[in-house]
Design a protein around this motif. Structure first.
Motif, PDB file in Angstrom:
ATOM      1  N   ASP A   1       5.393   4.984   1.990  1.00 34.78           N
ATOM      2  CA  ASP A   1       4.693   6.145   2.110  1.00 34.78           C
ATOM      3  C   ASP A   1       4.538   6.745   0.666  1.00 34.78           C
ATOM      4  O   ASP A   1       3.517   7.308   0.347  1.00 34.78           O
ATOM      5  CB  ASP A   1       5.394   7.309   3.017  1.00 34.78           C
ATOM      6  CG  ASP A   1       4.726   8.457   3.053  1.00 34.78           C
ATOM      7  OD1 ASP A   1       3.803   8.742   3.711  1.00 34.78           O
ATOM      8  OD2 ASP A   1       5.159   9.607   2.328  1.00 34.78           O
TER       9      ASP A   1
ATOM     10  N   HIS B   1       3.666  -1.257   3.761  1.00 34.91           N
ATOM     11  CA  HIS B   1       3.287   0.186   3.576  1.00 34.91           C
ATOM     12  C   HIS B   1       4.512   0.955   3.315  1.00 34.91           C
ATOM     13  O   HIS B   1       5.447   1.283   4.028  1.00 34.91           O
ATOM     14  CB  HIS B   1       2.471   0.708   4.802  1.00 34.91           C
ATOM     15  CG  HIS B   1       2.086   2.173   4.551  1.00 34.91           C
ATOM     16  ND1 HIS B   1       0.836   2.528   3.345  1.00 34.91           N
ATOM     17  CD2 HIS B   1       2.472   3.382   4.930  1.00 34.91           C
ATOM     18  CE1 HIS B   1       0.781   3.686   3.607  1.00 34.91           C
ATOM     19  NE2 HIS B   1       1.676   4.368   4.113  1.00 34.91           N
TER      20      HIS B   1
ATOM     21  N   SER C   1      -3.719   8.584  -1.998  1.00 38.18           N
ATOM     22  CA  SER C   1      -4.737   7.725  -1.460  1.00 38.18           C
ATOM     23  C   SER C   1      -5.507   8.439  -0.499  1.00 38.18           C
ATOM     24  O   SER C   1      -5.010   9.127   0.456  1.00 38.18           O
ATOM     25  CB  SER C   1      -3.865   6.644  -0.302  1.00 38.18           C
ATOM     26  OG  SER C   1      -3.094   5.589  -1.262  1.00 38.18           O
TER      27      SER C   1
ATOM     28  N   GLY D   1      -4.031   2.703   1.690  1.00 35.45           N
ATOM     29  CA  GLY D   1      -2.990   3.424   1.764  1.00 35.45           C
ATOM     30  C   GLY D   1      -3.222   4.763   2.824  1.00 35.45           C
ATOM     31  O   GLY D   1      -2.644   5.061   3.666  1.00 35.45           O
TER      32      GLY D   1
ATOM     33  N   SER E   1       0.728  -1.350  -0.061  1.00 33.28           N
ATOM     34  CA  SER E   1      -0.101   0.007  -0.111  1.00 33.28           C
ATOM     35  C   SER E   1       0.958   1.337   0.004  1.00 33.28           C
ATOM     36  O   SER E   1       2.238   1.155   0.383  1.00 33.28           O
ATOM     37  CB  SER E   1      -0.937   0.000   1.184  1.00 33.28           C
ATOM     38  OG  SER E   1      -0.100   0.321   2.416  1.00 33.28           O
ATOM     39  N   TYR E   2       0.334   2.398  -0.283  1.00 34.10           N
ATOM     40  CA  TYR E   2       0.958   3.684  -0.616  1.00 34.10           C
ATOM     41  C   TYR E   2       0.189   4.723   0.180  1.00 34.10           C
ATOM     42  O   TYR E   2      -1.048   4.787  -0.062  1.00 34.10           O
ATOM     43  CB  TYR E   2       1.706   3.809  -1.748  1.00 34.10           C
ATOM     44  CG  TYR E   2       0.733   4.067  -2.734  1.00 34.10           C
ATOM     45  CD1 TYR E   2      -0.142   4.835  -2.941  1.00 34.10           C
ATOM     46  CD2 TYR E   2       0.300   2.736  -3.772  1.00 34.10           C
ATOM     47  CE1 TYR E   2      -1.011   4.997  -4.250  1.00 34.10           C
ATOM     48  CE2 TYR E   2      -0.618   2.767  -4.637  1.00 34.10           C
ATOM     49  CZ  TYR E   2      -1.228   3.982  -4.830  1.00 34.10           C
ATOM     50  OH  TYR E   2      -2.433   3.979  -5.725  1.00 34.10           O
ATOM     51  N   ARG E   3       0.729   5.876   0.165  1.00 28.96           N
ATOM     52  CA  ARG E   3       0.027   7.198   0.660  1.00 28.96           C
ATOM     53  C   ARG E   3      -0.096   7.791  -0.520  1.00 28.96           C
ATOM     54  O   ARG E   3      -1.103   8.482  -0.858  1.00 28.96           O
ATOM     55  CB  ARG E   3       0.650   8.101   1.699  1.00 28.96           C
ATOM     56  CG  ARG E   3      -0.176   9.512   1.932  1.00 28.96           C
ATOM     57  CD  ARG E   3       0.596  10.331   3.037  1.00 28.96           C
ATOM     58  NE  ARG E   3       2.085  10.418   2.671  1.00 28.96           N
ATOM     59  CZ  ARG E   3       2.357  11.706   2.051  1.00 28.96           C
ATOM     60  NH1 ARG E   3       1.381  12.505   1.717  1.00 28.96           N
ATOM     61  NH2 ARG E   3       3.482  12.053   1.604  1.00 28.96           N
TER      62      ARG E   3
ATOM     63  N   MET F   1      -3.294   3.100   6.316  1.00 26.06           N
ATOM     64  CA  MET F   1      -2.250   3.013   6.828  1.00 26.06           C
ATOM     65  C   MET F   1      -1.320   4.490   7.249  1.00 26.06           C
ATOM     66  O   MET F   1      -0.663   4.398   8.060  1.00 26.06           O
ATOM     67  CB  MET F   1      -1.502   2.241   5.644  1.00 26.06           C
ATOM     68  CG  MET F   1      -1.758   0.785   5.708  1.00 26.06           C
ATOM     69  SD  MET F   1      -1.999  -0.218   7.145  1.00 26.06           S
ATOM     70  CE  MET F   1      -3.555  -0.216   7.316  1.00 26.06           C
TER      71      MET F   1
ATOM     72  N   HIS G   1       7.146   4.029   6.639  1.00 28.82           N
ATOM     73  CA  HIS G   1       7.458   2.631   6.008  1.00 28.82           C
ATOM     74  C   HIS G   1       7.457   1.624   6.914  1.00 28.82           C
ATOM     75  O   HIS G   1       8.343   1.632   7.883  1.00 28.82           O
ATOM     76  CB  HIS G   1       8.970   2.893   5.539  1.00 28.82           C
ATOM     77  CG  HIS G   1       9.220   4.028   4.610  1.00 28.82           C
ATOM     78  ND1 HIS G   1       8.435   4.544   3.482  1.00 28.82           N
ATOM     79  CD2 HIS G   1       9.756   5.283   4.870  1.00 28.82           C
ATOM     80  CE1 HIS G   1       8.546   5.702   3.083  1.00 28.82           C
ATOM     81  NE2 HIS G   1       9.653   6.103   4.025  1.00 28.82           N
TER      82      HIS G   1
ATOM     83  N   TRP H   1       5.827  -2.935   7.622  1.00 30.15           N
ATOM     84  CA  TRP H   1       5.361  -4.016   7.230  1.00 30.15           C
ATOM     85  C   TRP H   1       4.554  -4.613   8.469  1.00 30.15           C
ATOM     86  O   TRP H   1       5.107  -4.327   9.623  1.00 30.15           O
ATOM     87  CB  TRP H   1       6.175  -4.756   6.524  1.00 30.15           C
ATOM     88  CG  TRP H   1       7.098  -5.491   7.433  1.00 30.15           C
ATOM     89  CD1 TRP H   1       8.572  -5.073   7.680  1.00 30.15           C
ATOM     90  CD2 TRP H   1       7.393  -6.922   8.089  1.00 30.15           C
ATOM     91  NE1 TRP H   1       9.210  -6.095   8.565  1.00 30.15           N
ATOM     92  CE2 TRP H   1       8.469  -7.284   8.774  1.00 30.15           C
ATOM     93  CE3 TRP H   1       6.324  -7.876   8.233  1.00 30.15           C
ATOM     94  CZ2 TRP H   1       8.747  -8.307   9.600  1.00 30.15           C
ATOM     95  CZ3 TRP H   1       6.619  -8.954   9.086  1.00 30.15           C
ATOM     96  CH2 TRP H   1       7.615  -9.154   9.751  1.00 30.15           C
TER      97      TRP H   1
ATOM     98  N   ARG I   1      -7.489  -0.183  -3.224  1.00 28.41           N
ATOM     99  CA  ARG I   1      -5.993  -0.543  -3.053  1.00 28.41           C
ATOM    100  C   ARG I   1      -5.114   0.721  -4.089  1.00 28.41           C
ATOM    101  O   ARG I   1      -4.045   0.621  -3.620  1.00 28.41           O
ATOM    102  CB  ARG I   1      -5.917  -1.965  -3.630  1.00 28.41           C
ATOM    103  CG  ARG I   1      -6.429  -2.807  -2.506  1.00 28.41           C
ATOM    104  CD  ARG I   1      -5.659  -2.923  -1.118  1.00 28.41           C
ATOM    105  NE  ARG I   1      -6.133  -4.054  -0.589  1.00 28.41           N
ATOM    106  CZ  ARG I   1      -5.403  -5.203  -0.589  1.00 28.41           C
ATOM    107  NH1 ARG I   1      -4.329  -5.461  -1.257  1.00 28.41           N
ATOM    108  NH2 ARG I   1      -5.864  -6.101   0.300  1.00 28.41           N
TER     109      ARG I   1
END
Length: 452
Positions: free
Chosen positions: A427, A425, A355, A361, A325-327, A364, A371, A373, A395
């Motif tokens: 960022d 995750h 996101s 994202g 996932s990411y921001r 998270m 950053h 897991w 997603r």
């Protein structure tokens, strides 16, 4: 007098907010921070190594950080945990060329040229994969346990047909001559991409190819052909089955059933299992949607992914799936052509996405961590955790092509319970670092007039 039950039930919104608070608190306590690039990721590597087959996803095909992390994880798995097979979301012939690059005794040094010559999807001609291949080549020279690379995709019926037919000609020229007419279009010097080949084919033509492919595979088996031509014949047959629903759809909207999306995944899983030697430790390098061990996000488990097929074969402990996932992300991908297909004829475009609320994202990022897991198998058996796993998160996963006008129609949530064991995750994702195209040959020098 009736007892009013409403006052005993909190509002849905209040419950969701409380679930979210508990999830954020749990993530903050259990998140494993990821170090900056260049430092080790031993804890994550050790967790992945608990399963003999490991699925490593990527949230887009065209971002750098997720690809680079996958490469770091694979180096650790090879060096410290005996990983010996890497299965790429790439076609069979691609894997052969890349295996040649990393093989013991290889004198190849230009990894960008190897990727181009292999014919790998252009989005994979990037520094993250190239650096991994260079490391694997160096590792294999040391003789501490040879690592193999295989391409498990089935989107190259032309090269597969030609490789299998070439082998049959060497074994029995008369048999090859008898079978060749059924596969004539696939044996031509230039075979169109599958996105053109199958939609423009007639049903009778496809049926002829299927018959020819079956005869070709049977002829090779009867003559005890080597394993690679047999794999080429198998991949050809799998490609024809995979794209059956695309036949004859050129110029018309195709209402494809779930099976059309899953045949390719099942074939890739079978290719990995065929390549694996005994209980050999193996890794799958593919997109998040292939790696997750369940059905596609818009369908049910009845449309299994590569990961689901592997888990069904290997058991719950035999396969682990890592997703991302990411921001915010910027990434390379193709646009689409006038008919809605991926526009492979033009250069990549640069896309950007943030996101927002409702996305994984965003959830998270709300933890304040950048950053990290998570091992989702450690989630407690509590109501909030079940809600967290079943939430249909957006997603922000993108493939080789992006059609902005179609995003809303395909915006279907994808619960974590659908086959994700490890969530990473990051960022911010930046565009993949693509190798430049091959330099154009220099024009011939102008003829000089003779001297006096």
């Amino acid at each position: 007098q009736a007892i009013a039950l409403d006052r005993y039930l909190p509002s849905i919104e209040e419950r969701r907010l409380e679930d979210a608070r508990q999830a954020v608190a749990w993530i903050r306590r259990h998140a494993h921070p990821l170090p900056p690039v260049g430092l080790d990721v031993d804890a994550l590597v050790a967790r992945l190594a608990q399963s003999p087959v490991i699925g490593l996803g990527e949230i887009t095909h065209g971002s750098h950080e997720d690809m680079a992390l996958k490469a770091r994880l694979l180096r650790g798995l090879v060096a410290r945990h005996g990983l010996r097979l890497i299965a790429l979301e790439a076609n069979r012939a691609v894997g052969l060329r890349l295996q040649q690059f990393i093989a013991p005794g290889s004198r190849d040094t230009d990894v960008a040229a190897a990727l181009r010559e292999a014919g790998i999807f252009r989005v994979y001609r990037c520094e993250a994969l190239g650096a991994l291949l260079q490391w694997l080549r160096d590792w294999n020279q040391r003789g501490e346990g040879v690592v193999r690379v295989v391409g498990i995709d089935v989107q190259d019926p032309g090269r597969d047909a030609q490789a299998a037919m070439q082998a049959l000609r060497a074994l029995d020229a008369a048999a090859a001559q008898a079978i060749a007419p059924a596969l004539a279009e696939l044996l031509a010097p230039e075979v169109p991409h599958v996105s053109v080949l199958f939609p423009s084919a007639r049903r009778s033509q496809w049926q002829r190819w299927v018959g020819g492919a079956q005869s070709l595979e049977a002829a090779l088996l009867a003559r005890a052909a080597d394993s690679e031509p047999l794999e080429a014949a198998w991949a050809l047959r799998a490609a024809l089955q995979t794209f059956e629903f695309d036949v004859g759809t050129a110029g018309a909207p195709a209402d494809l059933p779930p099976e059309a999306f899953t045949r390719r995944d099942v074939a890739m899983a079978e290719r990995l299992l065929r390549a694996r030697r005994g209980a050999e430790a193996a890794a799958l390098w593919a997109h998040d949607t292939h790696v997750a061990a369940n059905g596609y996000d818009m369908f049910s488990p009845a449309a299994p992914t590569v990961g689901r097929t592997l888990r069904d074969h290997l058991g719950l402990d035999g396969y682990v799936a890592l997703n991302f996932s990411y921001r915010q992300a910027s990434f390379h991908a193709h646009g689409v052509d006038a008919e809605g297909g991926v526009d492979l004829g033009n250069a990549f475009r640069l896309w950007r996405v943030q996101s927002g609320p409702g996305s994984l994202g965003h959830a998270m990022a709300s933890t304040g961590l950048q950053h990290f897991w998570l091992d989702l198998d450690e989630l407690p058996n509590e109501r909030w955790a079940l809600a967290f796993r079943q939430e249909p998160w957006r997603r922000g996963a993108f493939g080789d092509g992006v059609a902005p006008s179609q995003l809303a129609a395909g915006d279907v949530g994808w619960p974590l319970a659908w086959g994700t064991n490890i969530l990473v995750h990051l960022d911010t994702l930046t565009p993949s670092r693509l190798y430049p195209p091959a330099p154009r040959p220099a024009p011939p020098a102008a003829e000089q007039p003779p001297g006096d």
